[in-house]
Design a protein around this motif. Structure first.
Motif, PDB file in Angstrom:
ATOM      1  N   GLU A  44      47.064   7.054  42.444  1.00 15.00           N
ATOM      2  CA  GLU A  44      46.455   6.189  41.466  1.00 15.00           C
ATOM      3  C   GLU A  44      47.496   5.364  40.743  1.00 15.00           C
ATOM      4  O   GLU A  44      48.805   5.714  40.708  1.00 15.00           O
ATOM      5  CB  GLU A  44      45.375   6.873  40.449  1.00 15.00           C
ATOM      6  CG  GLU A  44      44.464   7.512  41.280  1.00 15.00           C
ATOM      7  CD  GLU A  44      43.409   8.168  40.190  1.00 15.00           C
ATOM      8  OE1 GLU A  44      43.496   8.016  39.045  1.00 15.00           O
ATOM      9  OE2 GLU A  44      42.790   8.987  40.812  1.00 15.00           O
ATOM     10  N   SER A  68      40.862   4.519  40.091  1.00 14.44           N
ATOM     11  CA  SER A  68      40.636   3.300  39.220  1.00 14.44           C
ATOM     12  C   SER A  68      41.764   2.445  38.875  1.00 14.44           C
ATOM     13  O   SER A  68      42.832   2.747  38.727  1.00 14.44           O
ATOM     14  CB  SER A  68      40.178   4.296  37.753  1.00 14.44           C
ATOM     15  OG  SER A  68      39.891   3.158  36.663  1.00 14.44           O
ATOM     16  N   ALA A  70      41.560   1.005  35.543  1.00 13.49           N
ATOM     17  CA  ALA A  70      41.426   0.580  34.350  1.00 13.49           C
ATOM     18  C   ALA A  70      42.775   0.721  33.294  1.00 13.49           C
ATOM     19  O   ALA A  70      42.802  -0.138  32.720  1.00 13.49           O
ATOM     20  CB  ALA A  70      40.479   1.858  33.801  1.00 13.49           C
ATOM     21  N   SER A  94      38.965   1.823  43.642  1.00  8.73           N
ATOM     22  CA  SER A  94      37.280   1.926  43.706  1.00  8.73           C
ATOM     23  C   SER A  94      37.045   2.043  41.971  1.00  8.73           C
ATOM     24  O   SER A  94      37.877   1.853  41.206  1.00  8.73           O
ATOM     25  CB  SER A  94      36.995   3.263  44.242  1.00  8.73           C
ATOM     26  OG  SER A  94      37.625   4.342  43.748  1.00  8.73           O
ATOM     27  N   GLY A  95      35.770   1.826  41.914  1.00 11.93           N
ATOM     28  CA  GLY A  95      35.305   1.986  40.455  1.00 11.93           C
ATOM     29  C   GLY A  95      34.917   0.430  40.127  1.00 11.93           C
ATOM     30  O   GLY A  95      35.136  -0.354  41.238  1.00 11.93           O
ATOM     31  N   GLY A  96      34.762   0.015  38.732  1.00 15.56           N
ATOM     32  CA  GLY A  96      34.429  -0.988  38.298  1.00 15.56           C
ATOM     33  C   GLY A  96      35.627  -1.612  37.782  1.00 15.56           C
ATOM     34  O   GLY A  96      36.610  -1.028  37.591  1.00 15.56           O
ATOM     35  N   LYS A  98      35.089  -2.937  34.644  1.00  7.68           N
ATOM     36  CA  LYS A  98      34.328  -2.950  33.149  1.00  7.68           C
ATOM     37  C   LYS A  98      35.438  -3.159  32.084  1.00  7.68           C
ATOM     38  O   LYS A  98      35.145  -3.948  31.056  1.00  7.68           O
ATOM     39  CB  LYS A  98      33.363  -1.891  32.838  1.00  7.68           C
ATOM     40  CG  LYS A  98      34.543  -0.421  32.753  1.00  7.68           C
ATOM     41  CD  LYS A  98      33.193   0.466  32.404  1.00  7.68           C
ATOM     42  CE  LYS A  98      34.018   1.763  32.248  1.00  7.68           C
ATOM     43  NZ  LYS A  98      35.176   2.174  31.345  1.00  7.68           N
ATOM     44  N   LEU A 118      36.265  -2.088  44.977  1.00  7.90           N
ATOM     45  CA  LEU A 118      35.650  -2.100  43.597  1.00  7.90           C
ATOM     46  C   LEU A 118      34.210  -2.713  43.668  1.00  7.90           C
ATOM     47  O   LEU A 118      33.449  -3.289  44.800  1.00  7.90           O
ATOM     48  CB  LEU A 118      36.495  -3.353  42.918  1.00  7.90           C
ATOM     49  CG  LEU A 118      37.888  -3.009  42.734  1.00  7.90           C
ATOM     50  CD1 LEU A 118      38.707  -4.134  42.305  1.00  7.90           C
ATOM     51  CD2 LEU A 118      37.997  -1.612  41.923  1.00  7.90           C
ATOM     52  N   GLN A 119      33.322  -2.092  42.740  1.00  9.83           N
ATOM     53  CA  GLN A 119      31.959  -2.309  42.790  1.00  9.83           C
ATOM     54  C   GLN A 119      31.394  -2.485  41.413  1.00  9.83           C
ATOM     55  O   GLN A 119      32.182  -2.354  40.534  1.00  9.83           O
ATOM     56  CB  GLN A 119      31.289  -1.198  43.534  1.00  9.83           C
ATOM     57  CG  GLN A 119      31.622   0.183  42.723  1.00  9.83           C
ATOM     58  CD  GLN A 119      31.186   1.381  43.637  1.00  9.83           C
ATOM     59  OE1 GLN A 119      30.783   1.272  44.816  1.00  9.83           O
ATOM     60  NE2 GLN A 119      31.556   2.460  43.297  1.00  9.83           N
TER      61      GLN A 119
END
Length: 157
Positions: A44, A68, A70, A94-96, A98, A118-119
């Motif tokens: 990560e 992530s 993020a 992966s993940g968003g 946001k 990503l989703q």
């Protein structure tokens, strides 16, 4: 082992045979340009990357990194427009997204997050990236309508 903060202007270790994880200790350096692309890094993004103060270019594309993204969008220091280019493409993140456009890195000009996993939805906060001139989110799993706030981005007109 704690490494004291040091100033390094550029680190380019692209196209080597680096494996394992992205070193956490990189976050303790004052890096302006970091390119670790075209390796086999499989971790990560370290949470220590939130500490970068003067980063203007981050390129981690074409690795085996996952998790992530993020922490890149949660960098806590104001960049005075320094973070210009972000390429995390061709990984397994992966993940968003946001957190895009919510931190102090709103002057990003180029973002490439293509070819990941990503989703989710494109958040309204993406419209805060008013300096954006290139956005590549292709080959992911997003499932929403583009937010109207993207119309605020002058370079898209």
């Amino acid at each position: 082992m704690k490494i004291a903060a040091r100033r390094w202007a550029e680190i380019d270790l692209s196209a080597n045979n680096l494996t394992r994880s992205i070193p956490e200790w990189l976050g303790s350096f004052d890096i302006n340009y970091l390119n670790l692309s075209h390796n086999s890094l499989s971790s990560e993004i370290p949470t220590t990357f939130k500490s970068f103060r003067n980063l203007y270019h981050l390129d981690l594309h074409s690795n085996r990194s996952s998790g992530s993204i993020a922490s890149v969008f949660q960098i806590t220091h104001p960049f005075d427009g320094r973070l210009e280019s972000l390429d995390l493409s061709d990984n397994s993140f992966s993940g968003g997204i946001k957190d895009i456009g919510t931190g102090k890195q709103v002057n990003i000009q180029r973002v490439n997050l293509s070819h990941n996993q990503l989703q989710g939805t494109m958040p309204e906060s993406a419209g805060n990236l008013t300096k954006l001139s290139a956005l590549d989110l292709s080959y992911n799993q997003f499932n929403s309508v583009l937010p109207e706030t993207l119309a605020k981005i002058e370079n898209f007109r």
